[in-house]
Write a protein that holds these residues in place. Sequence first.
Motif, PDB file in Angstrom:
ATOM      1  N   HIS A  97       0.552  -1.339   0.373  1.00  0.00           N
ATOM      2  CA  HIS A  97      -0.217   0.258  -0.517  1.00  0.00           C
ATOM      3  C   HIS A  97       0.513   1.581   0.018  1.00  0.00           C
ATOM      4  O   HIS A  97       0.455   2.479   0.408  1.00  0.00           O
ATOM      5  CB  HIS A  97      -0.904   0.360   1.002  1.00  0.00           C
ATOM      6  N   SER A  98       2.441   1.209  -0.608  1.00  0.00           N
ATOM      7  CA  SER A  98       3.367   1.924  -0.211  1.00  0.00           C
ATOM      8  C   SER A  98       3.196   3.180  -1.414  1.00  0.00           C
ATOM      9  O   SER A  98       3.504   2.624  -2.520  1.00  0.00           O
ATOM     10  CB  SER A  98       4.294   1.632   0.207  1.00  0.00           C
ATOM     11  N   LEU A  99       3.813   4.085  -1.535  1.00  0.00           N
ATOM     12  CA  LEU A  99       4.336   4.739  -2.872  1.00  0.00           C
ATOM     13  C   LEU A  99       5.919   5.106  -2.633  1.00  0.00           C
ATOM     14  O   LEU A  99       6.782   4.659  -2.091  1.00  0.00           O
ATOM     15  CB  LEU A  99       3.729   6.728  -2.800  1.00  0.00           C
ATOM     16  N   LYS A 100       6.174   5.639  -3.701  1.00  0.00           N
ATOM     17  CA  LYS A 100       7.501   4.994  -4.521  1.00  0.00           C
ATOM     18  C   LYS A 100       7.980   6.548  -4.729  1.00  0.00           C
ATOM     19  O   LYS A 100       8.188   7.141  -5.613  1.00  0.00           O
ATOM     20  CB  LYS A 100       7.430   3.681  -5.168  1.00  0.00           C
ATOM     21  N   ARG A 126      -0.512  -2.586  -5.401  1.00  0.00           N
ATOM     22  CA  ARG A 126       0.264  -3.070  -4.158  1.00  0.00           C
ATOM     23  C   ARG A 126      -1.319  -2.909  -3.296  1.00  0.00           C
ATOM     24  O   ARG A 126      -0.741  -2.891  -2.177  1.00  0.00           O
ATOM     25  CB  ARG A 126       0.499  -1.425  -3.826  1.00  0.00           C
ATOM     26  N   TYR A 127      -2.358  -1.428  -3.653  1.00  0.00           N
ATOM     27  CA  TYR A 127      -3.917  -1.896  -2.954  1.00  0.00           C
ATOM     28  C   TYR A 127      -4.317  -3.039  -2.908  1.00  0.00           C
ATOM     29  O   TYR A 127      -4.675  -3.246  -3.129  1.00  0.00           O
ATOM     30  CB  TYR A 127      -4.281  -0.947  -3.466  1.00  0.00           C
ATOM     31  N   GLY A 166     -11.415  -1.924  -3.978  1.00  0.00           N
ATOM     32  CA  GLY A 166     -10.395  -0.661  -4.025  1.00  0.00           C
ATOM     33  C   GLY A 166     -10.130  -0.676  -4.951  1.00  0.00           C
ATOM     34  O   GLY A 166     -11.048  -1.443  -6.230  1.00  0.00           O
ATOM     35  N   ASN A 167      -9.811  -0.200  -6.063  1.00  0.00           N
ATOM     36  CA  ASN A 167      -9.335   0.817  -7.388  1.00  0.00           C
ATOM     37  C   ASN A 167      -7.631   0.539  -7.160  1.00  0.00           C
ATOM     38  O   ASN A 167      -7.376   0.191  -6.803  1.00  0.00           O
ATOM     39  CB  ASN A 167      -9.608   2.336  -7.947  1.00  0.00           C
ATOM     40  N   ASN A 171      -8.167   2.096  -1.935  1.00  0.00           N
ATOM     41  CA  ASN A 171      -9.130   0.938  -1.352  1.00  0.00           C
ATOM     42  C   ASN A 171      -9.598   1.765  -0.434  1.00  0.00           C
ATOM     43  O   ASN A 171      -9.274   2.290   0.613  1.00  0.00           O
ATOM     44  CB  ASN A 171      -8.336  -0.760  -0.874  1.00  0.00           C
ATOM     45  N   MET A 172     -10.571   0.745   0.789  1.00  0.00           N
ATOM     46  CA  MET A 172     -11.341   0.551   2.097  1.00  0.00           C
ATOM     47  C   MET A 172     -10.035   1.538   3.208  1.00  0.00           C
ATOM     48  O   MET A 172     -10.808   2.243   3.309  1.00  0.00           O
ATOM     49  CB  MET A 172     -12.366  -0.089   2.381  1.00  0.00           C
ATOM     50  N   LEU A 173      -9.034   0.542   3.333  1.00  0.00           N
ATOM     51  CA  LEU A 173      -8.551   0.948   4.050  1.00  0.00           C
ATOM     52  C   LEU A 173      -7.396   2.046   3.564  1.00  0.00           C
ATOM     53  O   LEU A 173      -7.039   2.996   4.562  1.00  0.00           O
ATOM     54  CB  LEU A 173      -7.157  -0.247   4.361  1.00  0.00           C
TER      55      LEU A 173
END
Length: 362
Positions: A97-100, A126-127, A166-167, A171-173
Amino acid sequence: MHNQIKLSFTPDLSLNAKGKHVRDGLSTALLLGDNLWLSCDERTTMERLTRLPDGSFGKHRSFDIHDYLDLPAKDFSEIDIEGMGMADHYLWLIGSHSLKRKKPKRPDSIKKQIARLSKIKSDPNRYLLARIPILQDPETGEYTLYKEAEDPDHRGKMLHAAQLKGNKTSNMLTELMEQDEHIAPFMNIPGKDNGFDIEGLAVHGHRIFIGLRGPVLRGWAMVLEVEPEEEEAGTLRLKRITKQKPYRKHFLNLRGKGIRELRIAGDDMYLLAGPTMDLDGVIAIYRWRNAVNGNTEQVIHNNELERLSEVPHGSGENSGKDKAEGLTLLDEKHVLVVFDSPTAERTVGENDVLADVLQIGE
């Protein structure tokens, strides 16, 4: 000196599209019977190895997650699987769920190198927080994934793969985290910069515990707790587990370290913890006693955590290598640790790698 176990991979299953070998990016590990399940951070697959008579693991089989789940970017984006757990004939998995942030490239001009450091990107796959049916063959003992299968404990009930709604960008988290008083300020920061970054998942009944490598708040790491439930076929939502929200936050003083992996044994949770930033630093295993007892958020001070073992990590000439990422329980007294970016001493031949066995009990 700690013991080591050899993990052997099959050549034609081991390279991703960019030519990176699966052994060079191991990110999580889960032992189920004689099967060792592994993931590599730059793939959309999960790898299964089987214990061999000499104690090593081989007989490599690869499972493409795209065959079981509806990935937002199909096979064109890594999932960055950072956690696995099992309960009730489901294998749970989670992406970072992270950015790079892009890296400077030495051949480029100074201007281009500086510009690259300003660019942040996300990988749509990742999501992901998902479950996939997993059943054990009673004759061979092998665990296998299925998109849909009958529940062996409840005749006529079907198990089927599902994922959190999610997309390609959230996502919901993550939508919940963007409103959270502790985590919201870090949601647009890349993982390697102490931004939001998931590494580790453990399952206890219906409860999913999610370890955060980042953010670390003044030395305190966080574990999120959620209870996904089925909304409709193939889709999960997060059940409301407090009066205010569908998640809990647990805070642990790991003195600056973030969480790399979680594992539950009985009522206790084992934590693999190390640097949240992209640097060499102490990596250690802790035990959080009675972690799964109770249904309230917890604040665990450093002297309430048992530091069990320090894990080898790269330094000096091996700086940036031997980054412990995966932890699984071998027995009541030992854990197996797998590493991202293994050193030359850890690799064996063209396709094998050594994992460490560390003692956690007397």
